[in-house]
Motif scaffolding. Sequence first.
Motif, PDB file in Angstrom:
ATOM      1  N   HIS A   1       3.139 -35.626 -34.405  1.00  0.00           N
ATOM      2  CA  HIS A   1       4.086 -36.712 -34.675  1.00  0.00           C
ATOM      3  C   HIS A   1       3.783 -37.369 -36.023  1.00  0.00           C
ATOM      4  O   HIS A   1       4.708 -37.861 -36.682  1.00  0.00           O
ATOM      5  CB  HIS A   1       4.059 -37.753 -33.555  1.00  0.00           C
ATOM      6  CG  HIS A   1       4.866 -37.353 -32.369  1.00  0.00           C
ATOM      7  ND1 HIS A   1       6.100 -37.870 -32.093  1.00  0.00           N
ATOM      8  CD2 HIS A   1       4.606 -36.456 -31.385  1.00  0.00           C
ATOM      9  CE1 HIS A   1       6.574 -37.321 -30.990  1.00  0.00           C
ATOM     10  NE2 HIS A   1       5.680 -36.458 -30.546  1.00  0.00           N
TER      11      HIS A   1
ATOM     12  N   ASP B   1       9.920 -37.836 -36.020  1.00  0.00           N
ATOM     13  CA  ASP B   1      11.237 -37.488 -35.470  1.00  0.00           C
ATOM     14  C   ASP B   1      12.340 -37.525 -36.525  1.00  0.00           C
ATOM     15  O   ASP B   1      13.110 -36.572 -36.663  1.00  0.00           O
ATOM     16  CB  ASP B   1      11.629 -38.441 -34.333  1.00  0.00           C
ATOM     17  CG  ASP B   1      10.827 -38.216 -33.070  1.00  0.00           C
ATOM     18  OD1 ASP B   1       9.971 -37.313 -33.046  1.00  0.00           O
ATOM     19  OD2 ASP B   1      11.054 -38.961 -32.096  1.00  0.00           O
ATOM     20  N   ASP B   2      12.451 -38.648 -37.249  1.00  0.00           N
ATOM     21  CA  ASP B   2      13.539 -38.806 -38.222  1.00  0.00           C
ATOM     22  C   ASP B   2      13.499 -37.727 -39.293  1.00  0.00           C
ATOM     23  O   ASP B   2      14.543 -37.202 -39.689  1.00  0.00           O
ATOM     24  CB  ASP B   2      13.477 -40.189 -38.884  1.00  0.00           C
ATOM     25  CG  ASP B   2      13.761 -41.316 -37.905  1.00  0.00           C
ATOM     26  OD1 ASP B   2      14.345 -41.043 -36.835  1.00  0.00           O
ATOM     27  OD2 ASP B   2      13.405 -42.464 -38.212  1.00  0.00           O
TER      28      ASP B   2
ATOM     29  N   LYS C   1      14.568 -34.300 -37.742  1.00  0.00           N
ATOM     30  CA  LYS C   1      16.005 -34.260 -37.472  1.00  0.00           C
ATOM     31  C   LYS C   1      16.827 -34.201 -38.760  1.00  0.00           C
ATOM     32  O   LYS C   1      17.935 -33.675 -38.760  1.00  0.00           O
ATOM     33  CB  LYS C   1      16.420 -35.458 -36.625  1.00  0.00           C
ATOM     34  CG  LYS C   1      15.958 -35.331 -35.189  1.00  0.00           C
ATOM     35  CD  LYS C   1      16.396 -36.497 -34.352  1.00  0.00           C
ATOM     36  CE  LYS C   1      15.958 -36.304 -32.909  1.00  0.00           C
ATOM     37  NZ  LYS C   1      16.366 -37.419 -32.050  1.00  0.00           N
TER      38      LYS C   1
ATOM     39  N   PRO D   1      18.564 -28.699 -32.645  1.00  0.00           N
ATOM     40  CA  PRO D   1      17.989 -29.268 -31.419  1.00  0.00           C
ATOM     41  C   PRO D   1      17.705 -28.209 -30.350  1.00  0.00           C
ATOM     42  O   PRO D   1      18.440 -27.241 -30.225  1.00  0.00           O
ATOM     43  CB  PRO D   1      19.059 -30.240 -30.928  1.00  0.00           C
ATOM     44  CG  PRO D   1      19.906 -30.522 -32.117  1.00  0.00           C
ATOM     45  CD  PRO D   1      19.853 -29.293 -32.977  1.00  0.00           C
TER      46      PRO D   1
ATOM     47  N   SER E   1      13.988 -29.797 -24.726  1.00  0.00           N
ATOM     48  CA  SER E   1      13.201 -30.980 -25.083  1.00  0.00           C
ATOM     49  C   SER E   1      14.048 -32.238 -24.897  1.00  0.00           C
ATOM     50  O   SER E   1      15.240 -32.233 -25.212  1.00  0.00           O
ATOM     51  CB  SER E   1      12.752 -30.864 -26.547  1.00  0.00           C
ATOM     52  OG  SER E   1      12.139 -32.054 -26.962  1.00  0.00           O
ATOM     53  N   LYS E   2      13.418 -33.315 -24.417  1.00  0.00           N
ATOM     54  CA  LYS E   2      14.156 -34.561 -24.175  1.00  0.00           C
ATOM     55  C   LYS E   2      14.864 -35.073 -25.427  1.00  0.00           C
ATOM     56  O   LYS E   2      16.004 -35.488 -25.372  1.00  0.00           O
ATOM     57  CB  LYS E   2      13.219 -35.663 -23.675  1.00  0.00           C
ATOM     58  CG  LYS E   2      12.937 -35.637 -22.200  1.00  0.00           C
ATOM     59  CD  LYS E   2      12.251 -36.902 -21.754  1.00  0.00           C
ATOM     60  CE  LYS E   2      10.792 -36.859 -22.153  1.00  0.00           C
ATOM     61  NZ  LYS E   2      10.004 -37.952 -21.602  1.00  0.00           N
ATOM     62  N   ASN E   3      14.144 -35.052 -26.556  1.00  0.00           N
ATOM     63  CA  ASN E   3      14.735 -35.570 -27.795  1.00  0.00           C
ATOM     64  C   ASN E   3      15.210 -34.455 -28.720  1.00  0.00           C
ATOM     65  O   ASN E   3      15.617 -34.710 -29.846  1.00  0.00           O
ATOM     66  CB  ASN E   3      13.759 -36.488 -28.524  1.00  0.00           C
ATOM     67  CG  ASN E   3      12.556 -35.758 -29.081  1.00  0.00           C
ATOM     68  OD1 ASN E   3      12.364 -34.566 -28.831  1.00  0.00           O
ATOM     69  ND2 ASN E   3      11.742 -36.472 -29.825  1.00  0.00           N
TER      70      ASN E   3
END
Length: 100
Positions: A9, A14-15, A18, A25, A29-31
Amino acid sequence: RELITKVLHTIAPDDAVKADPQYTPDKSSKNGITRRHRIKYYLRQRGGKASSSDTAVAEKACDLVEACHTKLSAATHANVTEAENLIKLTEDALYFLLRR
């Protein structure tokens, strides 16, 4: 296990993942972001040309990190020696990937 998550991480938030044009995606995975996404993002950010053999080893190292994370998750209450061996193996795989 948590250290693997924290490291990944940190090197691939994340940002940033993405926003990567190569990001797609993952529905499992949840996110939408997997550990493999994070590792590949980091390696692309580091730049440089990798030989086909380096790329093949990096792919297998990703697989190894995934497998070790899964095994460590299942081995929460396993014997200490097995957990230590898995941690060392994970450390070696991450070292190979992150030193590049």
